[in-house]
Scaffold this active site. Sequence first.
Site, short mmCIF file in Angstrom:
data_model
loop_
_atom_site.label_atom_id
_atom_site.label_comp_id
_atom_site.label_asym_id
_atom_site.label_seq_id
_atom_site.Cartn_x
_atom_site.Cartn_y
_atom_site.Cartn_z
N GLN A 107 0.77 -1.24 0.00
CA GLN A 107 0.00 0.00 0.00
C GLN A 107 0.80 1.29 0.00
O GLN A 107 0.49 2.20 -0.77
CB GLN A 107 -0.94 0.02 1.22
CG GLN A 107 -1.87 1.22 1.24
CD GLN A 107 -2.84 1.24 2.40
OE1 GLN A 107 -3.45 2.25 2.68
NE2 GLN A 107 -2.99 0.12 3.09
N ASN B 247 9.65 0.06 -1.62
CA ASN B 247 9.35 -0.08 -0.20
C ASN B 247 9.70 -1.49 0.28
O ASN B 247 8.96 -2.11 1.03
CB ASN B 247 7.89 0.27 0.11
CG ASN B 247 6.87 -0.61 -0.61
OD1 ASN B 247 7.19 -1.24 -1.63
ND2 ASN B 247 5.65 -0.66 -0.11
N PHE B 248 10.86 -1.97 -0.18
CA PHE B 248 11.37 -3.26 0.27
C PHE B 248 11.86 -3.16 1.72
O PHE B 248 12.01 -2.07 2.27
CB PHE B 248 12.54 -3.71 -0.60
CG PHE B 248 12.16 -4.07 -2.02
CD1 PHE B 248 11.20 -5.04 -2.28
CD2 PHE B 248 12.77 -3.44 -3.09
CE1 PHE B 248 10.87 -5.38 -3.57
CE2 PHE B 248 12.44 -3.77 -4.39
CZ PHE B 248 11.49 -4.74 -4.64
N GLU C 294 0.79 -0.95 8.74
CA GLU C 294 -0.06 0.21 9.03
C GLU C 294 -0.25 0.46 10.52
O GLU C 294 0.06 1.53 11.03
CB GLU C 294 -1.43 0.01 8.36
CG GLU C 294 -2.48 1.03 8.73
CD GLU C 294 -2.13 2.44 8.31
OE1 GLU C 294 -2.33 3.37 9.12
OE2 GLU C 294 -1.65 2.62 7.17
N ASP D 244 0.32 3.88 6.01
CA ASP D 244 0.64 3.46 4.65
C ASP D 244 0.36 4.56 3.63
O ASP D 244 1.27 5.13 3.04
CB ASP D 244 -0.14 2.20 4.29
CG ASP D 244 0.54 0.93 4.78
OD1 ASP D 244 1.77 0.88 4.72
OD2 ASP D 244 -0.16 0.01 5.19
N GLY E 194 -8.46 21.40 17.83
CA GLY E 194 -8.05 22.72 17.38
C GLY E 194 -8.29 23.84 18.37
O GLY E 194 -8.19 25.01 18.01
N GLY E 195 -8.62 23.51 19.61
CA GLY E 195 -8.85 24.55 20.60
C GLY E 195 -10.30 24.97 20.72
O GLY E 195 -10.70 25.54 21.73
#
Length: 423
Positions: free
Chosen positions: A16, A95-96, A138, A167, A246-247
């Site tokens: 992925q 992405n080995f 993931e 991913d 976000g407050g």
Amino acid sequence: MKALEGVRILDMTHVQSGPTCTQLLAWFGADVLKVERPGVGDATRGQLRDVPDADSLYFTMLNHNKRSITLNTKDEKGKEVFTRLIKTCDVMVENFAPGALDRMGFSWERIQEINPRMIYASVKGFGPGPYSECKVYENVAQCAGGSASTTGFLDGPPLVTGAQIGDSGTGLHLALGIVTALYQREHSGRGQRVLASMQDGVLNLCRVKLRDQQRLAHGPLKEYSQFGEGIPFADATPRAGNDSGGGQPGRILKCKGWETDANAYTYFITQAAVWEKICDVIGHPEWKEDPDFATPPARLPRLNEVFGAIEQWTMTKTKYEVMEICNPLDIPVGPILSMQELSEEPSLRETGTIVEVDHPTRGKYLTVGNPVKLSDSPSEVSRSPLLGEHTGEILQEVLGYSAEEVSDLRDAGAVGREDCGST
């Protein structure tokens, strides 16, 4: 022209994270050549398969707009083909597991010798450090990157999110790194390495929680529900349920039908600028002048009472009615939309955010389209390739092999025969 037309990507990725990156580049017009093992291909072709003898949705939804070549990179002639691909392409993405390409004989130094302009982009689980050799998936990335420890409710265990921030999130970060490196190459003439680690990517998406970790040194996080409940804060950023990050205090609230509909909820934010409108809508106009509710600091210890009153109102409305009433008043709300609702939403079809694709072996299916819209470079989604479908085409048209040479490579086992011998 497409934005990335003329850029050729050597796609050595699987599953992925990497395929997310290369699919995004393909949507922008790059020619993505997906290299797969003969007779096997990307592991996701067969994972979570729902249609017998057809590529799974897991594979198809991550590999649109690509061409597939099957190549045995352990074979000497296969390595010769791979070397020619490196010479021809602008970017190689992999992405080995750490060190896999080095063991094949294609270290970064060797790749630079073959093609000094090559951009070599990698997704890894962790960056340099004590965990650099560890394999990561993931949910491991979500846990190691700080997401899980800050997700869920205070009285429960850490939770992972359904969004694939480890991913797909890291694949998006890598795509940005690649186009940035391509831009720099226009000035320097040189390629470079691009690394995106999954831990780094998740942490980047959790930056507001790192913000809160530092704020803790100066006192309790007053916008968190636990402050109003009198629960002491510990040393680390806590899990905050559905509190807003976000407050501006916000929560998920029940709507009409919640007893039978698992998604009959809305997200409601008590933004200070529209507080008086909120009071009128929910039938508490007296709160506009009440010193216990009139100001944001006064409301913070009373958020449970505030949202309890709002929920009594939202439970009388559907989640869509809440939107229809609140949006004209600039009160920020949003319905909890299920995957079914999203898949059936006409506006998402019209913008190409959700696309129907026809596949030769599995038939029609829905997929996501390009989430980034360019005014001068529209994205069309074409189906994912069959295993090795373009082997002969790439060997001849891209690498310049003759039909006879292609046949010899097949006979030698350097490339696969999945494209039915087309040349």
